[in-house]
Structure formats: structure tokens, C-alpha cells
Write an enzyme that holds these catalytic residues in place. Structure first.
Site, PDB file in Angstrom:
ATOM      1  N   HIS A 163     -13.617 -41.081  70.443  1.00 20.17           N
ATOM      2  CA  HIS A 163     -13.817 -39.916  69.595  1.00 20.17           C
ATOM      3  C   HIS A 163     -12.541 -39.078  69.688  1.00 20.17           C
ATOM      4  CE1 HIS A 163     -18.475 -40.175  69.482  1.00 20.17           C
ATOM      5  NE2 HIS A 163     -17.940 -40.604  68.353  1.00 20.17           N
TER       6      HIS A 163
ATOM      7  N   ASP B 295     -11.630 -36.134  70.066  1.00 13.27           N
ATOM      8  CA  ASP B 295     -11.360 -35.101  71.079  1.00 13.27           C
ATOM      9  C   ASP B 295     -10.949 -35.684  72.429  1.00 13.27           C
ATOM     10  OD1 ASP B 295     -14.134 -35.942  70.998  1.00 13.27           O
ATOM     11  OD2 ASP B 295     -14.686 -34.291  72.330  1.00 13.27           O
TER      12      ASP B 295
ATOM     13  N   ASP C 134     -18.507 -39.010  77.769  1.00 12.23           N
ATOM     14  CA  ASP C 134     -19.584 -38.492  76.922  1.00 12.23           C
ATOM     15  C   ASP C 134     -20.774 -39.436  77.021  1.00 12.23           C
ATOM     16  OD1 ASP C 134     -17.671 -36.693  76.162  1.00 12.23           O
ATOM     17  OD2 ASP C 134     -17.833 -37.064  74.004  1.00 12.23           O
TER      18      ASP C 134
ATOM     19  N   HIS D 149     -16.978 -30.557  79.357  1.00 10.68           N
ATOM     20  CA  HIS D 149     -17.256 -30.922  77.973  1.00 10.68           C
ATOM     21  C   HIS D 149     -18.314 -29.982  77.392  1.00 10.68           C
ATOM     22  CE1 HIS D 149     -18.320 -33.599  74.515  1.00 10.68           C
ATOM     23  NE2 HIS D 149     -17.079 -34.038  74.650  1.00 10.68           N
TER      24      HIS D 149
HETATM   25 ZN    ZN Z   1     -16.337 -35.556  73.373  1.00 10.15          ZN
HETATM   26 ZN    ZN Z   2     -17.850 -38.481  72.117  1.00 11.14          ZN
END
Ligand code: ZN
Ligand code: ZN
Length: 309
Positions: A68, A70, A214, A272
Site C-alpha cells: 500500500h 503509505d 497492517d 499506524h
Molecule cells: Zn498502512
Molecule cells: Zn495497508
């Protein structure tokens, strides 16, 4: 090679989910393991955070949790900076598939050429990267895309050497002591064989650092984090955003704490954070503390945690 690390230090480069804020940059964690410097994720702006927090740029390897935006866009600028700095040492980038496709595109975006070798290696659940006196193991986690958590584990340290016992058994002081400590039997003065186990205490587990990336709360990660000194777990949301957490495959602070409890982790830094909790993460802290009795921190950019021996 030394059998154990002397230094194991974590620096949070970025602690915000999805978008940067005034206070928090995107995901990135620097880990100093003696002379090694590792990055876990490299969100946009990570290189500036490395300057701010003094980690240095001598990165040996980057471990991406998933792709992803980020979590990886920072690598594009970072490799350019390393190139301008005259880097010649190879850099290895690790990550789950499709690491090869995405990182190759990132590395060759733009018109500059890369002046030093960069290798991309894809990892899957269970893969282990040996790095001398420690290793980094990939654990498949539960996110919207193929994603990994990482377990950095110091090698098991040999048990303590019992000098008095060795002397009592008639071992001649000198090289024989070293041989026993390396696990080799030696001959005592009376000709009997002395085994390492006769003079060494039980072997001692090394330090263990776990990074969730994540993920939804995940049994495989909890198992892999068993007894971890530090479990860095994402905590994007609070209880009242539970539906969002399910939908986006993230964890609430309470869920992160439940994983830490199941794992028997010793300390739980949360990271996060969704921008809702950016300035005041008090709710996350409170909800996590209701489920995990050990120390909980909400990480902030620049937070440094040293894992003592
Ligand atoms: Zn993330
Ligand atoms: Zn993610």
C-alpha cells in the site's frame, strides 16, 4: 562472530496511517542491530525522518510489510539520495509478492540511473533471512492485500560458563575453557572427558522484536510473537470504529492488545494511527490497557526503544 548482539534499538520514523499529518509521518521503523541498520517499511518522507532522528543512511536491508502506498513510496527518493551520496554497497529490498514488480518500477522511475546494486527478494510466510547473530522471519498476516509481519530474533545464546565447576572437574584453565564455551568436549587433567553441558548453564533465548505491519488481529502473528520483548502492532482505530477496522482489515487498539496478551509480549508500542487519533491518542491507549496488562505506548515519530540484554 559474536554469538549475540550488544545493541538492539528501534526508532519510529513514522506512525500515521494512510496519510501524513503535521505530527506524524507515514510508516517506517529503523532497527539498529549492532552495525546493521534495517528499515521496516519506507513511507514517503522516511529519509527526512532518518535525518531528524539521526539514524544514519547506512541501511543494509529494507523489509516491506506490503505494498500500500503509505508503506513504500519513500524508497523512490531514498535510493536516489543514497546514489548521490556515492553509495557502492549493495542494498537488499525484501517484501511479499508482488515486491519484484512494484520495487523494480519504483527503482527505475525517473531518468537517473542507479549507481549501486539493489536486489529485490520476495518473501512468503515462514521464510527466514539469516543475518549472522540474528534472523528476520516473515509471517503471513491478514490485510486486504498480500502482507507480512516480521519477527527479528536474536540467536539463542549459550548458557553461562561455570568457572568453579570447570576447575573442580579438573579442566586446565586456558584454551579448554573457550572450547567448552563453543560446545566442544575437552579432556580434564585426570584424562576424563568433560562435556560442555557439565559446565554450561541452560542456553538463553535471544531477544525478540515483532512488527505486525497492517493487519487484522492474527493468530499466526500472536504465535510468532510468543514471549516477544517488543510487539509493535498497528492500532489504526478505536472501539467505535470496529466496523471500519473489519472493512479495511486493520486492528483496533483493543485488538492489538489482545494479540499482545495472547503472545505474552513484554511491551506493546502501538503505531499506524488513523488521523482521528493523531493529536490525542488517549482513547487508543486506554482501550489497549484494558486488555493488556504490560506496558503500552502509543508510538510517536522519533520514539526510540532500546531492548536491553
Ligand atoms: Zn498502512
Ligand atoms: Zn495497508
Amino acid at each position: 562472530m559474536a554469538s549475540q548482539l550488544s545493541l538492539l534499538r528501534v526508532t519510529f520514523l513514522g506512525t500515521s496511517a494512510a496519510q501524513p499529518t503535521i505530527h506524524r509521518n507515514l510508516s517506517g521503523i529503523a532497527v539498529k542491530a549492532d552495525t546493521d541498520l534495517l528499515l521496516f517499511d519506507c513511507g514517503e518522507g522516511s529519509q527526512r525522518q532518518m535525518i531528524r532522528f539521526g539514524t544514519g543512511f547506512g541501511v543494509d536491508a529494507v523489509f516491506f510489510t506490503h505494498f500500500h502506498a503509505d508503506h513504500y513510496l519513500g524508497i523512490i527518493g531514498f535510493v536516489r539520495t543514497l546514489g548521490m551520496g556515492g553509495r557502492e554497497t549493495p542494498l537488499t529490498l525484501y517484501g511479499p509478492a508482488p515486491a519484484r514488480r512494484i520495487l523494480q518500477a519504483a527503482l527505475y522511475l525517473g531518468t537517473e540511473k542507479l549507481d549501486f546494486p539493489v536486489e529485490v527478494k520476495e518473501l512468503k510466510d515462514g521464510d527466514r533471512v539469516e543475518r549472522g547473530n540474528y534472523s528476520v522471519r516473515a509471517v503471513g498476516v491478514d490485510h486486504r492485500v498480500n502482507a507480512l509481519g516480521y519477527v527479528l530474533e536474536e540467536n539463542t545464546r549459550p548458557g553461562r560458563f561455570d568457572l568453579q565447576k570447570a576447575l573442580a572437574l579438573g579442566v586446565t584453565p586456558g584454551p579448554s575453557f573457550g572450547q567448552l564455551q563453543k560446545g566442544q568436549p575437552v579432556q580434564a587433567q585426570d584424562g576424563r572427558t568433560v562435556q560442555p553441558l557439565d559446565v554450561l548453564g541452560p542456553s538463553r533465548p535471544g531477544r525478540k522484536l515483532v512488527i505486525s505491519g497492517d493487519t487484522r488481529p492474527c493468530d499466526a502473528l500472536a504465535a510468532a510473537a510468543s514471549g516477544a520483548d517488543l510487539l509493535i502492532h498497528e492500532a489504526t482505530f478505536s472501539d467505535d470504529e470496529q466496523a471500519r477496522a473489519l472493512e479495511t482489515r486493520h486492528s483496533t487498539a483493543r485488538e492489538a492488545a489482545q494479540v499482545a496478551k495472547a503472545a505474552g509480549a513484554r511491551r506493546l508500542p502501538l503505531t499506524h494511527l488513523s488521523s482521528r487519533h493523531d493529536v490525542d491518542p488517549g482513547k487508543l491507549l486506554e482501550q489497549a490497557r484494558q486488555s493488556f496488562g504490560g506496558p503500552v505506548d502509543v508510538a510517536y515519530d522519533g520514539l526510540t526503544v532500546e531492548l536491553p540484554l
